[in-house]
Design an enzyme around this catalytic site. Structure first.
Site, PDB file in Angstrom:
ATOM      1  N   THR A  39     -34.167 -20.926  17.710  1.00 54.45           N
ATOM      2  CA  THR A  39     -34.920 -19.893  16.996  1.00 54.45           C
ATOM      3  C   THR A  39     -36.406 -20.203  16.949  1.00 54.45           C
ATOM      4  O   THR A  39     -37.198 -19.386  16.500  1.00 54.45           O
ATOM      5  CB  THR A  39     -34.382 -19.732  15.559  1.00 54.45           C
ATOM      6  OG1 THR A  39     -34.339 -21.027  14.934  1.00 54.45           O
ATOM      7  CG2 THR A  39     -32.989 -19.143  15.560  1.00 54.45           C
ATOM      8  N   HIS A  44     -37.082 -29.037  13.340  1.00 53.54           N
ATOM      9  CA  HIS A  44     -37.808 -29.535  12.175  1.00 53.54           C
ATOM     10  C   HIS A  44     -36.944 -30.557  11.442  1.00 53.54           C
ATOM     11  O   HIS A  44     -35.820 -30.846  11.879  1.00 53.54           O
ATOM     12  CB  HIS A  44     -38.231 -28.379  11.257  1.00 53.54           C
ATOM     13  CG  HIS A  44     -37.107 -27.455  10.861  1.00 53.54           C
ATOM     14  ND1 HIS A  44     -36.127 -27.816   9.957  1.00 53.54           N
ATOM     15  CD2 HIS A  44     -36.812 -26.198  11.264  1.00 53.54           C
ATOM     16  CE1 HIS A  44     -35.276 -26.811   9.804  1.00 53.54           C
ATOM     17  NE2 HIS A  44     -35.668 -25.816  10.594  1.00 53.54           N
ATOM     18  N   HIS A  47     -33.240 -30.336  10.804  1.00 54.27           N
ATOM     19  CA  HIS A  47     -32.258 -30.591  11.873  1.00 54.27           C
ATOM     20  C   HIS A  47     -31.916 -32.076  12.002  1.00 54.27           C
ATOM     21  O   HIS A  47     -30.994 -32.434  12.737  1.00 54.27           O
ATOM     22  CB  HIS A  47     -32.807 -30.115  13.224  1.00 54.27           C
ATOM     23  CG  HIS A  47     -32.958 -28.634  13.340  1.00 54.27           C
ATOM     24  ND1 HIS A  47     -34.179 -28.002  13.279  1.00 54.27           N
ATOM     25  CD2 HIS A  47     -32.045 -27.643  13.516  1.00 54.27           C
ATOM     26  CE1 HIS A  47     -34.019 -26.701  13.427  1.00 54.27           C
ATOM     27  NE2 HIS A  47     -32.733 -26.457  13.567  1.00 54.27           N
ATOM     28  N   LYS A  81     -27.440 -17.505   5.061  1.00 52.57           N
ATOM     29  CA  LYS A  81     -28.547 -16.556   5.104  1.00 52.57           C
ATOM     30  C   LYS A  81     -28.254 -15.373   4.177  1.00 52.57           C
ATOM     31  O   LYS A  81     -27.126 -14.918   4.073  1.00 52.57           O
ATOM     32  CB  LYS A  81     -28.752 -16.021   6.530  1.00 52.57           C
ATOM     33  CG  LYS A  81     -28.823 -17.085   7.621  1.00 52.57           C
ATOM     34  CD  LYS A  81     -30.108 -17.868   7.559  1.00 52.57           C
ATOM     35  CE  LYS A  81     -30.294 -18.740   8.800  1.00 52.57           C
ATOM     36  NZ  LYS A  81     -29.192 -19.617   9.143  1.00 52.57           N
ATOM     37  N   ARG A  85     -31.510 -12.336  10.516  1.00 51.61           N
ATOM     38  CA  ARG A  85     -32.715 -12.891  11.132  1.00 51.61           C
ATOM     39  C   ARG A  85     -33.225 -11.953  12.231  1.00 51.61           C
ATOM     40  O   ARG A  85     -32.500 -11.122  12.750  1.00 51.61           O
ATOM     41  CB  ARG A  85     -32.430 -14.273  11.717  1.00 51.61           C
ATOM     42  CG  ARG A  85     -31.541 -14.236  12.930  1.00 51.61           C
ATOM     43  CD  ARG A  85     -31.615 -15.526  13.736  1.00 51.61           C
ATOM     44  NE  ARG A  85     -31.182 -16.678  12.984  1.00 51.61           N
ATOM     45  CZ  ARG A  85     -30.454 -17.653  13.488  1.00 51.61           C
ATOM     46  NH1 ARG A  85     -30.031 -17.598  14.733  1.00 51.61           N
ATOM     47  NH2 ARG A  85     -30.126 -18.702  12.772  1.00 51.61           N
ATOM     48  N   GLN A 174     -19.031 -18.400  18.074  1.00 49.34           N
ATOM     49  CA  GLN A 174     -19.097 -19.852  17.944  1.00 49.34           C
ATOM     50  C   GLN A 174     -17.723 -20.474  18.162  1.00 49.34           C
ATOM     51  O   GLN A 174     -17.605 -21.568  18.728  1.00 49.34           O
ATOM     52  CB  GLN A 174     -19.646 -20.258  16.577  1.00 49.34           C
ATOM     53  CG  GLN A 174     -19.850 -21.763  16.439  1.00 49.34           C
ATOM     54  CD  GLN A 174     -20.568 -22.155  15.170  1.00 49.34           C
ATOM     55  OE1 GLN A 174     -21.423 -21.434  14.673  1.00 49.34           O
ATOM     56  NE2 GLN A 174     -20.206 -23.308  14.611  1.00 49.34           N
ATOM     57  N   ASP A 195     -22.325 -25.858   5.693  1.00 48.16           N
ATOM     58  CA  ASP A 195     -22.327 -24.397   5.747  1.00 48.16           C
ATOM     59  C   ASP A 195     -21.671 -23.877   7.026  1.00 48.16           C
ATOM     60  O   ASP A 195     -21.422 -22.675   7.157  1.00 48.16           O
ATOM     61  CB  ASP A 195     -23.751 -23.850   5.620  1.00 48.16           C
ATOM     62  CG  ASP A 195     -24.680 -24.336   6.725  1.00 48.16           C
ATOM     63  OD1 ASP A 195     -24.397 -25.394   7.319  1.00 48.16           O
ATOM     64  OD2 ASP A 195     -25.689 -23.658   6.976  1.00 48.16           O
ATOM     65  N   LYS A 230     -36.496 -27.238  -1.809  1.00 46.57           N
ATOM     66  CA  LYS A 230     -35.836 -27.283  -0.508  1.00 46.57           C
ATOM     67  C   LYS A 230     -36.313 -28.461   0.328  1.00 46.57           C
ATOM     68  O   LYS A 230     -37.512 -28.694   0.457  1.00 46.57           O
ATOM     69  CB  LYS A 230     -36.088 -25.973   0.240  1.00 46.57           C
ATOM     70  CG  LYS A 230     -35.224 -25.829   1.488  1.00 46.57           C
ATOM     71  CD  LYS A 230     -35.306 -24.428   2.064  1.00 46.57           C
ATOM     72  CE  LYS A 230     -34.390 -24.294   3.271  1.00 46.57           C
ATOM     73  NZ  LYS A 230     -34.410 -22.934   3.825  1.00 46.57           N
ATOM     74  N   LYS A 233     -39.472 -28.718   3.422  1.00 46.63           N
ATOM     75  CA  LYS A 233     -40.552 -27.754   3.249  1.00 46.63           C
ATOM     76  C   LYS A 233     -41.656 -28.370   2.392  1.00 46.63           C
ATOM     77  O   LYS A 233     -41.402 -29.098   1.453  1.00 46.63           O
ATOM     78  CB  LYS A 233     -40.033 -26.485   2.558  1.00 46.63           C
ATOM     79  CG  LYS A 233     -39.114 -25.632   3.427  1.00 46.63           C
ATOM     80  CD  LYS A 233     -39.872 -24.987   4.559  1.00 46.63           C
ATOM     81  CE  LYS A 233     -38.977 -24.112   5.416  1.00 46.63           C
ATOM     82  NZ  LYS A 233     -38.599 -22.860   4.766  1.00 46.63           N
ATOM     83  N   THR A 234     -42.905 -28.065   2.747  1.00 43.96           N
ATOM     84  CA  THR A 234     -44.059 -28.472   1.960  1.00 43.96           C
ATOM     85  C   THR A 234     -44.856 -27.213   1.632  1.00 43.96           C
ATOM     86  O   THR A 234     -44.478 -26.105   2.026  1.00 43.96           O
ATOM     87  CB  THR A 234     -44.957 -29.453   2.740  1.00 43.96           C
ATOM     88  OG1 THR A 234     -45.508 -28.767   3.876  1.00 43.96           O
ATOM     89  CG2 THR A 234     -44.172 -30.662   3.226  1.00 43.96           C
TER      90      THR A 234
END
Length: 428
Positions: A39, A44, A47, A81, A85, A174, A195, A230, A233-234
């Protein structure tokens, strides 16, 4: 061979495991896979748990398969989600796949004899498959009742956004990935975040119903920060593994600034240190928490493996320069872009080099030619009080002259107000 499942257990990574999985893995080398959807053109830190899972899998003597979703990346997984997306174009997906392959190759051994990692693209089997072939050969084996029972589907159906037919089909798509890898690559285990449990067991069920085969499943905990925010994330967004998106300095600082509670969990998950090494570091850390021994060990380990030894050295020197007693000589080794990266988010002011050539007194430069201070009076007061540094050296005379001779790299002046308030003056 080490026990892969036991490794996940003591590291606090293991969430769910299908009965018989551990026993199967202990019989000998087994192939297992994790899927990565393209995606974006970089992975990041979110992962990293799955990357580490594949690393441990390979170190335990098993064969890791990194499945890149060239096909599924154009559909979208509803798991976790709240809304659908944006779909990717084929060209975007191809570009992203190329970049992800380069990143995964930093972590996994693809040339290893016997259990070398492999990357497979699910577009290889989906690109020429017709809808009619799929619903005839695959869809008939899994009932709608079975698919509707999944939590990820239930949550979306009960929510305001609903669930498109595209995303509803995702677990079946999947599931077929797992079936195909089981059938053609002898892949017996699928792994992923917790998940993904519903999607993974759909695969094992499809293998059972279509070919009376047996396959296995393992999931890991979803990582959360102790303060409830989370992970990964920053304020400026995601922490990417691509140095062009998140500089090695910022990547290093992300781990260095972790809380003690998070670090004690993360050092087990994101490093390859042994239990004894980690417990030793924890004991040292508990004696002197202010030295941040655990945070430094975590940040150094993951920065080297994600980037390089040289990138770590630059990140450490940058940190020492900004927050310690680093030398100006180091600053001279940085490019203009690296300087701007380091000072991203720090107030910056453009000044005229022509005005500096004649010389400006400190108060005028800091209060009129820039707005480091709101007024000359405020500037004079703090300078005389010893609260201002220019290029890491305290100044005490508001009338002291600053000129082009004070420019670092012939372009920058670093101003420090107090201990932690930095400003960057850029001469043009």
């Amino acid at each position: 061979m080490t026990n892969f499942v036991e490794e996940l257990r003591w590291r606090g990574m293991l969430q769910d495991i299908m009965p018989g999985t551990e026993e199967k893995l202990n019989e000998g080398m087994t192939s297992g896979y994790i899927g990565f959807d393209p995606t974006a053109d970089s992975l990041h830190v979110g992962h990293l748990t799955q990357i580490m899972t594949l690393i441990h899998f390979q170190r335990a003597g098993h064969k890791p398969i990194a499945l890149v979703g060239g096909a599924t990346g154009m559909v979208g997984d509803p798991s976790g989600k709240s809304a659908e997306r944006n779909l990717q174009t084929e060209k975007m997906v191809e570009h992203n796949l190329t970049e992800l392959k380069k990143q995964l190759a930093r972590f996994l051994k693809f040339e290893e004899a016997g259990n070398g990692a492999v990357m497979i693209n699910n577009a290889d089997w989906f690109k020429d498959m017709s809808l009619f072939t799929f619903i005839r050969d695959i869809g008939k084996h899994i009932t709608v009742n079975y698919m509707m029972a999944k939590d990820s589907v239930k949550r979306r159906l009960e929510g305001d956004s609903g669930l498109s037919f595209t995303e509803f089909c995702y677990q079946l798509i999947q599931g077929y990935d797992f079936y195909y890898l089981w059938k053609h690559h002898n892949c017996l285990v699928q792994m992923g975040g917790s998940d993904q449990w519903g999607n993974i067991v759909t695969g094992t069920e499809l293998i059972r119903r279509k070919d009376a085969g047996t396959a296995y499943a393992i999931t890991t905990h979803l990582i959360k920060k102790s303060d409830g925010t989370k992970f990964g994330k920053t304020e400026s967004g995601a922490v990417w593994l691509d140095a062009g998106k998140t500089s090695p300095y910022k990547f290093y600082q992300f781990w260095l600034n972790a809380s003690d509670a998070d670090t004690k969990m993360w050092i087990r998950i994101f490093t390859l240190k042994t239990k004894e090494e980690i417990e030793g570091l924890e004991a040292e850390h508990d004696v002197a928490p202010h030295l941040r021994i655990l945070q430094k060990a975590l940040a150094e380990d993951i920065t080297v493996r994600t980037h390089s030894d040289a990138a770590l050295e630059t990140a450490i020197k940058t940190s020492e320069f900004l927050f310690g007693n680093g030398s100006l000589e180091f600053f001279g080794t940085l490019s203009d872009n690296q300087v701007l990266e380091i000072f991203e988010g720090i107030p910056q002011f453009n000044i005229l080099k022509s005005e500096l050539e004649a010389g400006l007194d400190a108060a005028t430069l800091l209060a009129e030619k820039s707005t480091v201070f709101a007024s000359k009076g405020e500037a004079k007061k703090l300078i005389q009080g010893g609260g201002v540094s220019v290029n890491k050296e305290k100044i005490n005379d508001p009338q002291g002259i600053l000129s082009t001779g004070n420019l670092l790299n012939d372009k920058f002046i670093i101003v420090q107000k107090g201990k932690k308030n930095y400003f960057l003056l850029i001469a043009e």
